[in-house]
Design a protein around this motif. Structure first.
Motif, PDB file in Angstrom:
ATOM      1  N   ASN A  80       0.889  -1.380   0.109  1.00  9.60           N
ATOM      2  CA  ASN A  80      -0.238   0.096   0.210  1.00  9.60           C
ATOM      3  C   ASN A  80       0.507   1.731   0.016  1.00  9.60           C
ATOM      4  N   THR A  81       0.887   2.418  -0.876  1.00  8.95           N
ATOM      5  CA  THR A  81       1.022   3.301  -0.555  1.00  8.95           C
ATOM      6  C   THR A  81       0.412   4.770   0.057  1.00  8.95           C
ATOM      7  N   ILE A  82       0.713   4.765   1.190  1.00 13.16           N
ATOM      8  CA  ILE A  82      -0.271   5.714   2.389  1.00 13.16           C
ATOM      9  C   ILE A  82       1.068   6.980   2.832  1.00 13.16           C
ATOM     10  N   SER A  83      -0.283   8.841   2.367  1.00 17.72           N
ATOM     11  CA  SER A  83      -0.036   9.592   2.821  1.00 17.72           C
ATOM     12  C   SER A  83      -0.478   9.987   3.983  1.00 17.72           C
ATOM     13  N   VAL A  84      -0.275  10.621   4.709  1.00 16.75           N
ATOM     14  CA  VAL A  84      -0.851  10.844   6.309  1.00 16.75           C
ATOM     15  C   VAL A  84      -0.543  12.797   6.044  1.00 16.75           C
ATOM     16  N   CYS A  85      -1.399  13.445   6.180  1.00 13.97           N
ATOM     17  CA  CYS A  85      -1.838  14.671   6.404  1.00 13.97           C
ATOM     18  C   CYS A  85      -1.870  15.232   7.753  1.00 13.97           C
ATOM     19  N   ASP A  86      -2.545  16.999   8.037  1.00 13.59           N
ATOM     20  CA  ASP A  86      -3.297  16.978   8.945  1.00 13.59           C
ATOM     21  C   ASP A  86      -4.188  17.755   8.545  1.00 13.59           C
ATOM     22  N   THR A  87      -5.594  16.553   9.418  1.00  7.90           N
ATOM     23  CA  THR A  87      -6.918  16.806   9.078  1.00  7.90           C
ATOM     24  C   THR A  87      -7.370  17.273  10.256  1.00  7.90           C
ATOM     25  N   SER A  88      -8.806  17.019   9.611  1.00  7.36           N
ATOM     26  CA  SER A  88      -9.469  17.639  11.486  1.00  7.36           C
ATOM     27  C   SER A  88      -9.992  16.330  12.081  1.00  7.36           C
ATOM     28  N   TYR A  89      -9.596  15.397  12.010  1.00  6.47           N
ATOM     29  CA  TYR A  89      -9.762  13.975  12.631  1.00  6.47           C
ATOM     30  C   TYR A  89      -9.448  14.174  13.916  1.00  6.47           C
ATOM     31  N   SER A  90     -10.324  13.788  14.654  1.00 10.44           N
ATOM     32  CA  SER A  90      -9.394  14.410  15.927  1.00 10.44           C
ATOM     33  C   SER A  90     -10.028  13.857  17.235  1.00 10.44           C
ATOM     34  N   SER A  91      -9.828  11.922  16.663  1.00 14.36           N
ATOM     35  CA  SER A  91     -10.848  11.262  17.958  1.00 14.36           C
ATOM     36  C   SER A  91      -9.086  10.279  18.791  1.00 14.36           C
ATOM     37  N   ARG A  92      -8.105  10.783  17.472  1.00 14.20           N
ATOM     38  CA  ARG A  92      -6.690  10.281  17.802  1.00 14.20           C
ATOM     39  C   ARG A  92      -5.872  11.354  18.823  1.00 14.20           C
ATOM     40  N   ALA A  93      -5.514  10.809  19.780  1.00 14.64           N
ATOM     41  CA  ALA A  93      -3.968  12.213  20.048  1.00 14.64           C
ATOM     42  C   ALA A  93      -3.415  11.973  18.642  1.00 14.64           C
ATOM     43  N   TYR A  94      -2.828  10.974  17.974  1.00 17.76           N
ATOM     44  CA  TYR A  94      -1.924  11.126  17.504  1.00 17.76           C
ATOM     45  C   TYR A  94      -2.314  10.173  15.960  1.00 17.76           C
ATOM     46  N   ALA A  95      -1.469  10.782  15.093  1.00 13.32           N
ATOM     47  CA  ALA A  95      -2.110  10.203  13.590  1.00 13.32           C
ATOM     48  C   ALA A  95      -0.655   8.914  13.160  1.00 13.32           C
ATOM     49  N   TYR A  96      -1.667   7.818  11.992  1.00 14.26           N
ATOM     50  CA  TYR A  96      -1.315   6.959  12.110  1.00 14.26           C
ATOM     51  C   TYR A  96      -1.227   6.047  10.857  1.00 14.26           C
ATOM     52  N   GLY A  97       0.165   5.482  10.144  1.00 10.49           N
ATOM     53  CA  GLY A  97       0.114   5.113   8.526  1.00 10.49           C
ATOM     54  C   GLY A  97      -0.810   3.733   8.833  1.00 10.49           C
TER      55      GLY A  97
END
Length: 735
Positions: A334-351
């Motif tokens: 899989n090719t995954i790129s993660v950026c800042d969004t309004s997703y707030s249910s987690r304290a961190y983002a992940y791939g």
């Protein structure tokens, strides 16, 4: 004659009117019903211009006509003519039929609160997978055009052999899921588009997948009795596009022991997804492969349970239900790129995130108490490319919590192999960024992962937090970051054959009571502090590593016990090996070249059984240095080649001590040009300690030293014998 002409004119006009009427009848649209050979069975005509025209009613009547004769042996296809149709209520679809909408656009009327399509009627009762079968829906655009509705676009359960193909679902407001199904098997969704979901009016807006595979409980999936908990099996979602939606596809609720099996998400594209692209909860024998995830809040989530308190997970329906240990999940290519969004249910983002836990006496939403082992087993994460521009929260490219295997690298384990990571963040951001973060896990196998050159702000390639038996080998991290591998409270880790460079702190750092770690065969260069650091740990073995140009010590051990350091090659470090208030058996067979201060340095209350067979070349200050109350029982077989600038080869001072100093070879090199002795080195072996612990100072070999042996005090009955001296200005100086 005039009368004849008039009569003929009347006949002509009448005939012309008949032709027009016939032509009008011939162009009247109809839903064609054909069999599996393409032969027409019947047609259901309708007049879209009629004042009382209702598209849903027309399509439903055609379906009911087909239902009478459609069978497994004689499936029928309904071909709806291309057009734009308003739908006032759900179209009920039944078994053994294909509905081809010919790329028509369907729009729900204002106030319609039912789906575009559902299988069967809401008052039917079916069980298992036996409600509806052999159904295809294809070539349609379902477009709410920004009108608010509260029901999914397509909804079904108790079904099998289902195909949703080339259907575009878009522009919803207040809809939790576009396509949702439960208790089904052999479902294929391909070449569909899911676009523009506005969920701002929904309180649980971050639980809204475009495609949801749900559990069959009445509170979750109403109007599909019987609620027998049948799990979904054999699903393929491929070639679909998800854009501007809160979540892509998957499952966020589960019934323990009722597994979703053989679910495949492959070759899909996710773009501008606020939360995660894919979530697999309580899946078995499933795959997430070859997906493109672009500018999303997070990538892929894999778990058997949502948290140790159950949350959206329910106790088994039967007390006889046995939990299956192994997930057999593949997350690959899989090719995954993660950026800042309004997703707030987690304290961190992940791939990619893998989560499991042991549940003890938790209570589900039905009030049923349950305990069970939901740790993740047999998950392969391989060949994924993960990039991030996240700057507003912490980011972990791969996060694993609560994984278990009896043996690292076994088929039942968690394997993280061949993935690549890169990170770019804005200047001044303060978040923690880990390429891989593994916690509360046993025997995770991590191999051949890389961090791309130019990555910025990476905290660690790998954080092992409260883990056991991790195996970390052949990974490459050449672009900086704070640490390459960080072990916190972990035991039995093996860190081997990795390549690390340019970390801003220690490259490999074990601390917080990590125990029985093996650091072996790694190649480490240019760390800003130490290449390998061990702090407040026990049982570490550091061996066979190649270390170059550490600004701190090549190997640094502090506050630790039972640490051995053997067979390493260290070049151009501040100190080769620095041991502070630590203990162990061996510092042996290391090659230490051109240390900027000391080759081997023990201070504090350090205590070692043996410092032996090390080769130290060209130390600037001292070859082997013991100070404070450091102690070594046997210092033997070491070879130390000094330069004209070296002060001492072996220096024991203050309250430090060595019991047996034997068979060491010390040589101060001559000036190769003039062949003259340039002796600036002070002493070969210098004991300037009040401890008087040396009992043997025997069989050492000295060449070209100003003073070969110098001591102020030895132990009672100490022996100084069989030493050999060549071209030394002073051989032995006592007192």
């Amino acid at each position: 004659m005039k009368r004849f002409t008039s009569v003929m004119l009347i006949f002509f006009l009448a005939a012309l009117l008949c032709v027009f009427a016939s032509a009008e009848e011939e162009t009247k649209p109809a839903i064609q019903i054909v069999d599996s050979t393409g032969e027409a069975v019947s047609a259901y005509e309708f007049d879209p211009l009629a004042e009382d025209f209702d598209a849903r009613t027309v399509i439903q009547r055609a379906i009911l006509v087909a239902k009478k004769t459609a069978s497994e042996e004689n499936p029928l296809t309904l071909i709806v003519p291309a057009g734009e149709y308003s739908i006032s209520s759900a179209i009920n679809v039944f078994s053994n039929m294909t509905i081809d909408f010919s790329d028509s656009v369907l729009t729900r009327t204002e106030g319609c609160q039912s789906s575009y399509m559902r299988f069967g009627s809401s008052d039917s009762e079916t069980s298992g997978y036996d409600g509806y079968k052999n159904i295809t829906i294809k070539n349609a655009v379902l477009d709410d055009k920004g009108l608010a509705h509260n029901s999914s676009y397509i909804r079904f359960a108790h079904a099998q052999n289902i195909l949703i193909e080339n259907v575009r679902m878009q522009n919803s407001v207040g809809v939790t899921h576009l396509l949702t199904f439960a208790a089904s098997k052999d479902v294929t969704v391909k070449k569909c588009v899911f676009l523009n979901m506005d969920v701002s009016s929904i309180s649980a807006s971050q639980n809204c997948e475009a495609i949801q595979i749900d559990i069959l409980k009445e509170s979750y999936f109403s109007k599909y009795a019987l609620y027998d908990g049948t799990p979904t099996e054999n699903v393929v979602v491929s070639g679909c596009r998800f854009e501007n939606v809160p979540r892509g596809c998957g499952t966020h609720s589960a019934i323990a022991g009722h597994y979703f099996r053989n679910i495949i998400f492959t070759k899909n594209t996710f773009k501008n997804v606020t939360g995660y692209a894919i979530k697999t909860l309580n899946y078995r024998n499933s795959k997430v492969t070859y997906n493109k995830i672009v500018n999303c809040g997070s990538g892929i989530n894999v778990s058997d349970i949502t948290s140790s308190t159950l949350q959206n997970c329910y106790a088994p329906l039967s007390e006889e239900t046995v939990l299956e240990k192994e997930s057999n999940m593949t997350i690959s290519k899989n090719t995954i790129s993660v950026c800042d969004t309004s997703y707030s249910s987690r304290a961190y983002a992940y791939g990619i995130e893998v989560f499991g836990a042991v549940v003890k006496n938790a209570t589900d939403k039905d009030g049923k108490e349950y305990s069970g082992d939901f740790r993740m087993r047999n998950v392969s994460i391989s060949g994924n490319s993960i990039t991030s521009t996240v700057s507003k929260k912490d980011f972990h490219a791969i996060e694993v919590s609560g994984a278990y295997s009896s043996t690292a690298g076994s088929s039942s384990g968690i394997k993280i192999t061949g993935n690549s990571f890169s990170q770019t963040v804005k200047k001044g951001s303060s978040q923690t960024v880990n390429a891989m973060r593994i916690e509360k896990s046993t025997n995770v196998y991590i191999s051949k992962n890389t961090v791309a050159e130019g990555s910025q702000k990476l905290s660690t390639l790998l954080l092992l937090d409260d883990c056991k038996g991790s195996h970390v080998c052949e990974n490459s991290f050449l672009t900086g970051g704070t640490n390459a591998v960080l072990l916190r409270g972990s035991s039995g880790s093996t860190i081997s054959k990795n390549k690390f460079s340019k970390t801003s702190s220690h490259s490999i750092y074990a601390y917080s009571k990590s125990s029985k770690s093996t650091v072996e065969g790694n190649t480490i260069s240019y760390p800003s502090k130490s290449a390998v650091a061990v702090n407040s740990c026990s049982g570490a073995s550091i061996k066979g590593n190649i270390i170059k140009s550490a600004k701190g010590s090549g190997i640094y051990v502090t506050g630790s016990t039972s640490v051995s350091v053997t067979g390493n090659k260290l070049t151009s470090c501040l100190n080769g090996i620095y041991v502070k208030s630590s203990s162990g058996k061996y510092i042996s067979k290391n090659t230490i070249e051109k240390p900027k201060e000391k080759g081997i340095y023990l201070n504090g209350s350090s205590s070692y059984t043996s410092i032996s067979q090390n080769y130290i070349c060209a130390p600037v200050k001292t070859g082997i240095y013991l100070v404070d109350s450091a102690f070594c029982d046997t210092m033997s077989g070491n070879r130390i080649d000094l330069t004209s600038k070296t002060i001492n080869a072996i220096y024991i001072r203050e309250k430090a001590g060595v019991s047996k100093l034997t068979s060491n070879k010390i040589n101060c090199k001559t000036d190769s040009a003039s062949k003259k002795l340039k002796v600036a080195c002070n002493v070969g072996i210098y004991i300037n300690s009040s401890a008087a612990k040396t009992t043997q100072l025997n069989s050492n070999v000295f060449a070209n030293c100003q003073t070969a042996i110098k001591y102020n005090k030895l132990a009672k009955k100490a022996t100084v014998k069989s030493n050999k001296f060549s071209k030394c200005a002073t051989e032995i100086k006592a007192g």
